[in-house]
Design a protein around this motif. Structure first.
Motif, PDB file in Angstrom:
ATOM      1  N   VAL A 186       0.832  -1.195   0.000  1.00  0.00           N
ATOM      2  CA  VAL A 186       0.000   0.000   0.000  1.00  0.00           C
ATOM      3  C   VAL A 186       0.873   1.254   0.000  1.00  0.00           C
ATOM      4  N   SER A 187       1.954   1.228   0.788  1.00  0.00           N
ATOM      5  CA  SER A 187       2.848   2.393   0.873  1.00  0.00           C
ATOM      6  C   SER A 187       3.466   2.730  -0.482  1.00  0.00           C
ATOM      7  N   ILE A 188       3.968   1.718  -1.180  1.00  0.00           N
ATOM      8  CA  ILE A 188       4.647   1.971  -2.461  1.00  0.00           C
ATOM      9  C   ILE A 188       3.638   2.295  -3.552  1.00  0.00           C
ATOM     10  N   THR A 189       2.462   1.650  -3.515  1.00  0.00           N
ATOM     11  CA  THR A 189       1.443   1.898  -4.540  1.00  0.00           C
ATOM     12  C   THR A 189       0.860   3.291  -4.416  1.00  0.00           C
ATOM     13  N   SER A 190       0.663   3.752  -3.186  1.00  0.00           N
ATOM     14  CA  SER A 190       0.034   5.056  -2.970  1.00  0.00           C
ATOM     15  C   SER A 190       0.925   6.210  -3.412  1.00  0.00           C
ATOM     16  N   LEU A 191       2.216   5.986  -3.555  1.00  0.00           N
ATOM     17  CA  LEU A 191       3.127   7.049  -3.996  1.00  0.00           C
ATOM     18  C   LEU A 191       2.976   7.344  -5.483  1.00  0.00           C
ATOM     19  N   ARG A 192       2.510   6.354  -6.240  1.00  0.00           N
ATOM     20  CA  ARG A 192       2.217   6.528  -7.668  1.00  0.00           C
ATOM     21  C   ARG A 192       3.388   7.144  -8.431  1.00  0.00           C
ATOM     22  N   SER A 193       4.563   6.620  -8.186  1.00  0.00           N
ATOM     23  CA  SER A 193       5.761   7.115  -8.872  1.00  0.00           C
ATOM     24  C   SER A 193       6.754   5.973  -9.040  1.00  0.00           C
TER      25      SER A 193
END
Length: 471
Positions: A186-193
């Motif tokens: 969730v942490s890496i996906t939410s950054l959207r970069s």
């Protein structure tokens, strides 16, 4: 970690009614949105498990609809409450608190629990894909990576997962060590970069523990890849003769010998931070900070363009703190977006410069939290070593999170969590009574990374391998 609630939002509920959502940020980035009732439920659960005497005060319920001023007052009170809970070594490490934040993070990002593939980067640039649940916590993901690599269970705790950002030039910025209160997917996906990656790297500082890791084939390969990467990035300094020796060992496939030679090189095992600003030896100096070998190393460019170097040993830091502030315009704080809030972070530590002379040194950097985490983990290792404990046991406890520290380890609390930049506050990490004094390394011409023990950096220390463009 910097916990804050810099803003509120008025949102619509399922039945069409509206409610106030409190946006919890970690290190200036939105982690989750929660209602007052959810935080009240968390408070009641913590109080039930740990008692009224342990749990900090919680803002009371209101009978009538809150005015804007009352909403702002409650926001400030809830922010202080969250910081106090996270700061407490018992409550902040509790499964109750961390599971609440994990669930809230997943609900906020609206990512359902499902099987997903997550890429984990290794130091040599290779990617390891693990099949996990989107709701798996950091420990679960770390164990999945270890299983995929065939890393033995007793070595898993020697490694951690780090959130890093890779620049266009290939430079690596350490954002933070992934924590027990977050879901890595969730942490890496939410950054959207695509700039952000999750990196597997060793989580200890004392190179003596390399021996444990190198006894295993997979551990040896991971440590070898990290050493090669750090050399290639210029984090470890190598002269021409040493480079020739390393290349010869690499061609022979002599990984252990390669690492052994690497251990003799300057800045082996250090983490290098992005250029930032310090007030030492004078205000406004550009500095490159590196953390390792129980110290913070400074490469400083003075206002007169002179370059100097020195190091601050953690055993001579009486205390440290991290403070934050939001940019102010026309007397009011700038509003934060729902995704990111621009926060100015500072790490300040009180250092024993000489006998009976303490001085505060401040670093202004977006990576101030990561620097503080590095200092704390160094102290943890020193405390375990001093008490005769096992580093292997400590690492496993750190990984499991819910296992509480022993009395000897609880002596050093985590750094305070940023609720105020007030220099007179008392909630700081006091080390002077916890660690016995350690002699400084002698200052000699052959060792340019000298400890700072006077009014200024001693001597004119050249920056090896660092040019003006880096600062």
């Amino acid at each position: 970690m910097h916990f804050s609630i810099p803003e509120t939002e008025v949102r619509s509920g399922e039945n069409g009614s509206t409610y106030v959502a409190y946006n919890i940020h970690v290190n200036g980035v939105l982690h989750c949105r929660v209602r007052y009732s959810q935080l009240l439920g968390l408070h009641e659960q913590i109080k039930k498990e740990y008692g009224n005497n342990v749990v900090p005060s919680f803002p009371p319920k209101k009978i009538f609809t809150l005015t804007p001023a009352e909403v702002e007052q409650r926001r400030e009170q809830l922010e202080k409450y969250m910081q106090a809970v996270r700061q407490d070594p018992l409550l902040g490490a509790s499964e109750t608190f961390n599971s609440f934040l994990r669930k809230a993070q997943q609900e906020t990002q609206q990512i359902p629990t499902e099987e997903v593939a997550l890429e984990i980067s290794l130091s040599n640039g290779q990617k390891v894909t693990v099949n996990i649940l989107s709701s798996d916590q950091t420990e679960d993901v770390l164990e999945a990576v270890a299983s995929k690599l065939d890393l033995p269970d007793d070595l898993v705790g020697y490694f951690s997962l780090f959130l890093v950002r890779e620049g266009m030039d290939g430079g690596l910025t350490f954002v933070r060590k992934l924590q027990e209160f977050e879901l890595p997917y969730v942490s890496i996906t939410s950054l959207r970069s695509s700039e952000f990656h999750i990196l597997l790297r060793k989580s200890y500082w004392d190179m003596a523990y390399d021996n444990d890791v190198m006894e295993n084939r997979v551990g040896l390969n991971l440590l070898y890849a990290q050493t090669v990467s750090d050399i290639e990035r210029g984090w470890i300094l190598v002269n021409k003769d040493q480079h020739r020796q390393l290349k010869s060992l690499q061609e022979k496939g002599s990984k252990k010998e390669f690492i052994r030679l690497g251990q003799t090189l300057k800045y082996f095992g250090y983490i290098k931070f992005d250029p930032c600003i310090t007030d030492f030896p004078e205000k406004g100096c550009h500095v490159i900070v590196s953390a390792g070998n129980n110290e913070l190393n400074f490469h400083v460019k003075l206002p007169n363009e002179q370059m100097k170097e020195g190091s601050f040993k953690v055993t001579r830091m009486r205390c440290w703190r991290v403070t934050s502030s939001v940019p102010v315009a026309n007397g009011t704080a700038n509003p934060c977006s729902s995704a990111k809030c621009e926060v100015k972070l500072e790490l300040a530590f009180e250092y024993l410069m000489s006998k009976e002379r303490l001085q505060w040194v401040t670093i202004t950097s977006p990576q101030a939290i990561m620097m503080s985490i590095c200092l704390q983990s160094m102290v943890d290792e020193l405390m375990v070593k001093k008490s005769g404990g096992s580093i292997k046991k400590m690492l496993r406890k750190r990984q499991n999170g819910s296992i509480h520290r022993s009395d000897s380890q609880q002596a050093v609390k985590s750094p305070p969590l940023l609720d105020s930049p007030d220099p007179n506050r008392e909630q700081i990490v006091k080390l002077s009574t916890k660690l016995s004094s350690v002699s400084l390394r002698g200052i000699s011409a052959s060792n340019s990374a000298n400890d700072i023990s006077g009014n200024d950096f001693h001597g004119n220390y050249a920056f090896e391998g660092i040019g003006d463009d880096d600062l």
